[in-house]
Scaffold this motif. Structure first.
Motif, PDB file in Angstrom:
ATOM      1  N   GLU A 134      12.870 -77.607  -2.066  1.00 26.33           N
ATOM      2  CA  GLU A 134      12.916 -76.595  -2.990  1.00 26.33           C
ATOM      3  C   GLU A 134      13.247 -76.843  -4.187  1.00 26.33           C
ATOM      4  O   GLU A 134      13.555 -75.336  -5.012  1.00 26.33           O
ATOM      5  N   LEU A 135      12.196 -77.852  -5.006  1.00 23.70           N
ATOM      6  CA  LEU A 135      12.500 -77.722  -6.338  1.00 23.70           C
ATOM      7  C   LEU A 135      11.058 -76.977  -6.824  1.00 23.70           C
ATOM      8  O   LEU A 135       9.927 -77.781  -6.535  1.00 23.70           O
ATOM      9  N   ASP A 136      10.972 -76.178  -7.718  1.00 23.84           N
ATOM     10  CA  ASP A 136      10.342 -74.913  -8.048  1.00 23.84           C
ATOM     11  C   ASP A 136       9.453 -75.867  -8.704  1.00 23.84           C
ATOM     12  O   ASP A 136       9.903 -76.589 -10.072  1.00 23.84           O
ATOM     13  N   PRO A 137       8.324 -76.434  -9.343  1.00 25.50           N
ATOM     14  CA  PRO A 137       7.360 -77.389  -9.425  1.00 25.50           C
ATOM     15  C   PRO A 137       7.664 -77.342 -11.332  1.00 25.50           C
ATOM     16  O   PRO A 137       7.497 -77.518 -11.951  1.00 25.50           O
ATOM     17  N   SER A 138       7.732 -75.368 -11.331  1.00 26.50           N
ATOM     18  CA  SER A 138       7.172 -75.240 -12.643  1.00 26.50           C
ATOM     19  C   SER A 138       8.788 -75.338 -13.790  1.00 26.50           C
ATOM     20  O   SER A 138       8.263 -75.575 -15.060  1.00 26.50           O
ATOM     21  N   VAL A 139       9.876 -75.728 -12.517  1.00 18.08           N
ATOM     22  CA  VAL A 139      10.896 -75.945 -13.833  1.00 18.08           C
ATOM     23  C   VAL A 139      10.565 -77.951 -14.260  1.00 18.08           C
ATOM     24  O   VAL A 139      10.752 -77.691 -15.718  1.00 18.08           O
ATOM     25  N   VAL A 140       9.500 -78.664 -13.749  1.00 14.85           N
ATOM     26  CA  VAL A 140      10.265 -79.938 -14.541  1.00 14.85           C
ATOM     27  C   VAL A 140       8.559 -79.857 -15.006  1.00 14.85           C
ATOM     28  O   VAL A 140       8.873 -81.658 -15.155  1.00 14.85           O
ATOM     29  N   GLU A 141       7.344 -79.743 -14.879  1.00 10.54           N
ATOM     30  CA  GLU A 141       6.270 -79.825 -14.971  1.00 10.54           C
ATOM     31  C   GLU A 141       6.389 -80.468 -16.294  1.00 10.54           C
ATOM     32  O   GLU A 141       7.056 -79.804 -17.128  1.00 10.54           O
TER      33      GLU A 141
END
Ligand code: FES
Ligand code: FES
Lengths: 739, 156
Positions: free
Chosen positions: A499-506
């Motif tokens: 569910e978590l977009d990796p671009s949010v936390v990269e």
């Protein structure tokens, strides 16, 4: 596009996950092979205008295609088919350099042309079956591919010469575009057509790096000539017979709709041809951009904002923060950060705020469309041409095989031209369809259109907490990031494995510092504001929060921020090497004198490692001057070192510009900044001296378009803190300096 | 109303509406597309041309104001300073996307024509109106200094 996500995408495509979407895309892109090129209008974008004219008046040289990437003309010109978009990052130099090296050509005979949209031949190997430019992947994904193509072409030339001369292939040497054996000698152009008859080798032999003559040296850019005499053609320069200029009145709030409109006054302006409604607004077509733009101002439109984003920035921020009081989506969990924080001898915490940012490319978005009964020709600069073919097919109902994209040079992009729903291309095609293709159409956004159309770097709020144990060591790190998902609901959603977009936390999940308990949580608030990748994507805000907070923790501990980084990066030699290099070149530790400060930051993105040291001067009245930036980069083998340096200089300038003054804010859903008077990028008087040092790790080449950007803003903030004692946690910085 | 002016050394006439900015007459009616659009409000410098030799933002200059005057664009500029600027721009590989560079070079050429050895402050003042989103500023400065040196060598 994010480094994390692109690797995942490639893996997913090869594993067949979400195959439907990408088969769809690849089918759309598979428009057959390019044969010959005399009719290709993508000819020689790197040829200076004078030469282009000369070619037009003298008999055209005969061209031989040796493979999908290498063509040789009878006049000895070697044309490299460039599958990536040139947006200034240097692909029209870096890619031909790879070919010239393995082919043993001379640099002066190299030219380029842009590939047609064809995902079968020209896919980005890091993306799967999609032709695209992004994620700083152009060199990395082309490296082996172009070396093999060029080495194969060289072998065919050698075989042809051996046959013609009756000599053994191993007696033939190749240098500077000529083949020689004993007293026999011939140029590439003379042998090209015979070479095309040869069977390409199955496993071409590649050079050892020690044999490189061109790669690793400073080759002059092939695009300099056309870009310094006004002859390089950008989309905005494309002319078609009978073409109309189009502008669109769009809803002033995201998600708004046209309720009704009256075009009487606009239609009365001399030169206005048509006013048509399209799904994105009301389009005015005229014989001139000036006229179309003027008439647009005379439209009387009633908008419906029932489903629009009507909030202001402060309300969005409050909603982000409320969300962060709840549990988030776990992105990393080593040890037990909560427990370690609870038992810490001291805890430090900080909240960070990042605004929406516009890409604000110098050339606003634009697209030319010529729509026929069975075909569609599109001139534009797109980072994902095969996706635009799909979008166009969906709007027009045409067979994708009959949709042709003529790639033009891009007046900047920074991610803006990689739009999952092809926004500006779609808009142009919708207009062409609304007038039944009666004339070619050039859609040309004004600066105001470009600035207010959305697709921003997502706004973000971070909360970071660190715990220090009894021995004064960092025992825990808890990082919460709330930012908008770029991928959810787009054609690229396949890049998400949860569910978590990796671009949010990269850039937060791969925190390199040796801390035993680390937890990262992501939050994805919903807004009606469309967002997009913006030069280095999530790293833009994530590197800032990580590197500024780490600095702040170091100073709280009474430690030198560089020394503490070194100590905690011992397991990360590539981080450490660039960090040490930048510190050493900058003279870390030497006294700068009163009112001055020095800051450091290091960050990995897109598989490249960059450290920057920045020096600033703060006047008593709070005026900031950025004096010097020392950058150390490890991007693996640097093919064209001067292009690497240029990308670091540009990436740093772009990062400093955003940190200093850039912000897109909303008032009741409406964008406050509409042009460069209120969205104020860095100017020449503010640009510091930049020194770039390339650290050669011997690894294969990785990206340089984006990785220079993430460390720049935190290094600046850390330098300001060194001078003033104050860490700035709300961007842009200029708003805070005198606050 | 027909307006007549000198364009890159030739006399041209236009019947464009008198409030149409010079930029669009150059690009749309004269077909010279080297001069670019970036903002339309004199904030970015992409549209910089020389009007009777002075660097001018063509996006806010109504064509009526150009009557009888002389306009030079990147396609037509050929003074010694212009040649030195172009050479330095190429030698230092200043360009990235290149979109702003016609305007940058027109501003830089005008600077050198009036001031053969500009200081960094002079460069800041003359070039401050030209935005470059690729942030090639660092090389623009170096190229202006190099072109100035080149010119002084020639006259010496
Ligand atoms: S377009 Fe004229 S100054 Fe920007
Ligand atoms: S070179 Fe791209 S905007 Fe200046």
């Amino acid at each position: 596009m994010s480094g994390v996500t692109e690797k995942k995408l490639a893996a997913q495509v090869s594993q067949g996950l979400n195959r439907r979407k990408f088969l769809q895309v690849s089918a759309l892109g598979g428009a057959g092979f390019l044969i010959g090129c005399s009719e290709s209008d993508t000819a020689a974008p790197s040829a200076p205008s004078a030469e282009a004219e000369a070619v037009a008046t003298s008999p055209a040289p005969v061209e031989t295609e040796l493979n999908a990437f290498v063509k040789i003309q009878s006049d000895d010109t070697v044309t490299v088919v460039v599958k990536h978009l040139d947006k200034g990052q240097g692909v029209t130099t870096g890619l031909p350099a790879i070919v010239a090296e393995e082919l043993d050509a001379s640099w002066s005979q190299m030219r380029t042309e842009f590939a047609p949209a064809d995902a079968n031949r020209y896919a980005n190997l890091a993306f799967g079956v999609v032709q695209g430019t992004g994620g700083s992947t152009s060199i990395a994904n082309s490296w082996e591919q172009l070396r093999l193509a060029a080495a194969g072409a060289r072998a065919m030339l050698v075989q042809a010469a051996a046959a013609q001369w009756g000599v053994a292939a191993d007696t033939i040497s190749v240098a500077d575009g000529r083949l020689t054996s004993g007293d026999k000698s011939a140029s590439f152009g003379e042998l090209a057509s015979a070479a095309a008859e040869q069977t390409p080798p199955e496993q071409p032999v590649l050079k050892d790096r020690s044999e490189f003559k061109l790669l690793g040296t400073n080759l002059p850019r092939l695009d300099s000539a056309g870009k310094t005499d006004g002859s390089t053609e950008f989309t905005i320069d494309v002319q078609r017979p009978g073409m109309l200029m189009a502008v669109v009145a769009r809803p002033p709030r995201f998600g708004g709709k046209v309720a009704s409109f009256d075009a009487t006054e606009a239609l009365a302006v001399p030169g206005v041809a048509r006013v048509v409604e399209i799904p994105r607004g009301v389009a005015v077509l005229a014989d001139s951009y000036f006229t179309a733009n003027k008439a647009r101002g005379m439209l009387d439109i009633q908008w419906n904002f029932d489903e629009a984003e009507n909030r202001s920035t402060a309300e969005l921020e409050a909603d982000f923060k409320a969300m962060m009081d709840q549990p988030g989506l776990e992105a990393r969990n080593d040890g037990d950060a909560e427990a370690a924080l609870a038992s810490a001898a001291q805890t430090i915490e900080q909240e960070f705020h990042f605004p929406f940012l516009a890409h604000a490319t110098m050339e606003p978005m634009d697209c030319v469309v010529e729509l026929g009964a069975e075909s569609c020709d599109i001139w534009t600069a797109s980072q994902i041409p095969t996706l635009d073919v799909g979008t166009t097919a969906a709007i027009t109902g045409l067979d994708p095989a009959n949709i042709k994209i003529h790639t033009r040079f891009a007046g900047g992009s920074f991610g803006r031209r990689a739009v999952p729903d092809s926004d500006f291309v779609a808009e142009a095609v919708m207009i062409a369809k609304a007038i039944d293709g009666e004339s070619p159409v050039k859609l040309h956004w004004s600066r105001e259109d470009d600035m207010t159309a959305g697709r921003y770097r997502p706004m973000a709020v971070h909360r970071v907490r660190a715990g220090l144990d009894e021995d004064g060591k960092i025992s825990a790190w808890h990082h919460q990031v709330a930012s908008l998902s770029i991928l959810t609901g787009t054609a690229f959603a396949a890049m998400m494995t949860s569910e978590l977009d990796p671009s949010v936390v990269e850039g937060t999940t791969d925190l390199p510092y040796a801390i035993p308990n680390i937890r990262v949580d992501g939050y994805q608030p919903q807004t009606g504001v469309p967002v997009l990748w913006w030069r280095s994507v999530g790293h833009t805000h994530n590197a800032y929060a990580v590197e500024v907070f780490f600095d702040q923790v170091a100073r709280t501990m009474g430690r030198d921020p560089y020394e503490l980084r070194r100590e905690m990066l011992t397991d990360h030699p590539r981080h450490l090497a660039v960090l040490n290099k930048a510190a050493e070149e900058a003279g870390w530790g030497t006294d700068l004198g009163p009112g001055r400060g020095r800051g450091i930051a290091v960050h990995e993105s897109f598989n490249s490692f960059v450290a920057e040291v920045i020096e600033v001067t703060m006047s008593e009245s709070g005026d900031l001057s950025i004096d010097r930036v020392v950058c150390a980069v490890d991007c693996g083998f640097a093919l064209t070192p001067d292009v690497v340096k240029a990308q670091m200089e540009g990436g740093i300038g772009y990062g400093l510009s955003s940190a200093l003054r850039e912000a897109i804010t909303l008032t009741n859903g409406e964008v406050d900044q509409k042009n460069f008077d209120r969205y104020r990028p860095l100017r020449i008087n503010e640009m510091p001296k930049v020194e770039v040092h390339i650290v050669n790790s011997g690894e294969p080449p990785t990206g340089v378009g984006e990785p220079g950007t993430p460390p720049s803003a935190p290094a600046l903030a850390n330098a300001i803190a060194d001078a003033t004692g104050r860490y700035i946690s709300r961007l842009p910085i200029a708003d805070q300096l005198k606050a | 109303m027909t307006i007549e002016f000198q364009f890159n050394g030739k006399t041209v006439r236009t019947d464009a509406p008198t409030d149409k900015p010079l930029l669009w007459v150059i690009r749309e009616d004269l077909g010279a597309t080297g001069t670019k659009f970036g903002c339309g409000i004199a904030q970015c410098g992409a549209c910089t041309i020389h009007l009777d030799g002075s660097p001018t933002r063509s996006c806010v200059l109504p064509i009526a104001a150009v009557a009888g005057r002389s306009v030079t664009t990147v396609e037509g500029v050929d003074s010694k300073a212009a040649m030195a600027i172009r050479k330095a721009w190429r030698e230092l590989d200043v360009v990235q996307c290149g979109y702003c560079q016609s305007g940058q070079m027109m501003s830089a050429t005008a600077l050198l024509e009036g001031n053969p050895s500009p200081s960094d402050d002079d460069i800041d003042n003359a070039m401050g109106g030209n935005l470059c989103r690729c942030a090639t500023y660092h090389r623009i400065r170096a190229a202006i200094h190099q072109a100035a040196e080149d010119l002084s060598g020639e006259t010496a």
